[in-house]
Every structure is written in structure tokens, then in C-alpha cells.
Motif scaffolding. Sequence first.
Motif, mmCIF file in Angstrom:
data_model
loop_
_atom_site.group_PDB
_atom_site.id
_atom_site.type_symbol
_atom_site.label_atom_id
_atom_site.label_comp_id
_atom_site.label_asym_id
_atom_site.label_seq_id
_atom_site.Cartn_x
_atom_site.Cartn_y
_atom_site.Cartn_z
ATOM 1 N N ALA A 88 49.467 -12.586 27.701
ATOM 2 C CA ALA A 88 50.118 -12.791 26.403
ATOM 3 C C ALA A 88 49.195 -12.348 25.269
ATOM 4 O O ALA A 88 49.639 -11.681 24.324
ATOM 5 N N THR A 89 47.925 -12.681 25.380
ATOM 6 C CA THR A 89 46.949 -12.257 24.371
ATOM 7 C C THR A 89 46.812 -10.742 24.391
ATOM 8 O O THR A 89 46.734 -10.103 23.331
ATOM 9 N N ALA B 165 49.821 -4.783 20.481
ATOM 10 C CA ALA B 165 50.822 -4.599 19.431
ATOM 11 C C ALA B 165 50.144 -4.428 18.082
ATOM 12 O O ALA B 165 50.530 -3.547 17.299
ATOM 13 N N LYS B 166 49.145 -5.244 17.803
ATOM 14 C CA LYS B 166 48.434 -5.154 16.525
ATOM 15 C C LYS B 166 47.686 -3.833 16.382
ATOM 16 O O LYS B 166 47.595 -3.284 15.292
ATOM 17 N N SER B 167 47.144 -3.338 17.489
ATOM 18 C CA SER B 167 46.360 -2.100 17.421
ATOM 19 C C SER B 167 47.225 -0.852 17.543
ATOM 20 O O SER B 167 46.714 0.266 17.469
ATOM 21 N N GLU B 168 48.536 -1.054 17.739
ATOM 22 C CA GLU B 168 49.481 0.057 17.886
ATOM 23 C C GLU B 168 49.043 1.024 18.984
ATOM 24 O O GLU B 168 49.101 2.239 18.829
ATOM 25 N N LYS C 82 49.055 -8.511 25.190
ATOM 26 C CA LYS C 82 50.217 -7.904 24.524
ATOM 27 C C LYS C 82 50.105 -8.006 22.999
ATOM 28 O O LYS C 82 50.448 -7.059 22.298
ATOM 29 N N GLU C 83 49.624 -9.140 22.509
ATOM 30 C CA GLU C 83 49.444 -9.312 21.054
ATOM 31 C C GLU C 83 48.427 -8.325 20.497
ATOM 32 O O GLU C 83 48.670 -7.687 19.467
ATOM 33 N N ILE C 84 47.294 -8.203 21.152
ATOM 34 C CA ILE C 84 46.234 -7.290 20.699
ATOM 35 C C ILE C 84 46.736 -5.849 20.711
ATOM 36 O O ILE C 84 46.503 -5.089 19.766
ATOM 37 N N SER D 270 42.533 -1.365 23.937
ATOM 38 C CA SER D 270 42.912 -0.673 22.702
ATOM 39 C C SER D 270 41.861 0.365 22.317
ATOM 40 O O SER D 270 42.200 1.429 21.804
#
Length: 132
Positions: free
Chosen positions: A56-57, A63-66, A59-61, A33
Motif C-alpha cells: 500500500a505504501t 503515485a506521488k512520484s508519477e 503504491k502511494e509513493i 521510483s
Amino acid sequence: MQDKASCLPVACLNPPPGASLLDACAAPGMKTSQAAGAVGKCGKVVAVERSSKRAATLKEILAKSEADAVTTVLESDFLDVRPEEHPDVEYLVVDPSCSGTGMVLRPGDASDPPQERLDKLAGLQTRLLLHA
């Protein structure tokens, strides 16, 4: 939150806006990111991660950081990635996970890691750098 040492690879690389970059060991996603922020919306980041759990982690990070400039190559080993698959890549981040092995003992750590573990990690890191 990101460990200061984790910020160094991308900061030292200093990719310009619009650059195309590949992160060879992308999870958990903080460096990825950070790289996406550096190259901006006109740039491109390819994130390679072989572990399904860590992916999986990642993808989450992301998504949160756009981090919209990121393309993920999940459950794929960087050592299997061929240069012709990503001909536009100009920069590489190769910061392989080592789980802190070899660092000064932290409170609660029992002992130094076995030499065999250090040798195995050093061999993997060498192979990753040579492939890069």
C-alpha cells in the motif's frame, strides 16, 4: 525524502534510459521510483513486494512520484518469481529489507540484536541474491 544509503543501489547499478529492471524488494518505493526515473518513459520497472501493508505504501509513493514505467507485482515473494515471467528484464535491484538490524545502535535502542535474528536475515539475504 530518501536516506542516502537507500539511493546507492540504483545509483551504483546505473541502468541506462530504456532499460528493463526488476526491483525484488520494492516497498516502500523510493528505490523503485528512482529506478523509474533512471530508465525513463521508454524503460520498464517491475516492482515486486510480498507484504500487503508495505505494498500500500509502495503504491502511494509511486503515485506521488508519477512513476508511470512501473508495473507492480504485489503480495508476491521474489523467491517465487520465475525468470520466464519477465524475459525482458536486464537489471535487478536486490536490496532486501533488514530493518536496520546489525547497524550501530541508535539513541533509544536497548541492545544489540540477537545473533539468531542476524543469522535469519543473513540467510534470507543470501537466498534472495542466489535467486537473483
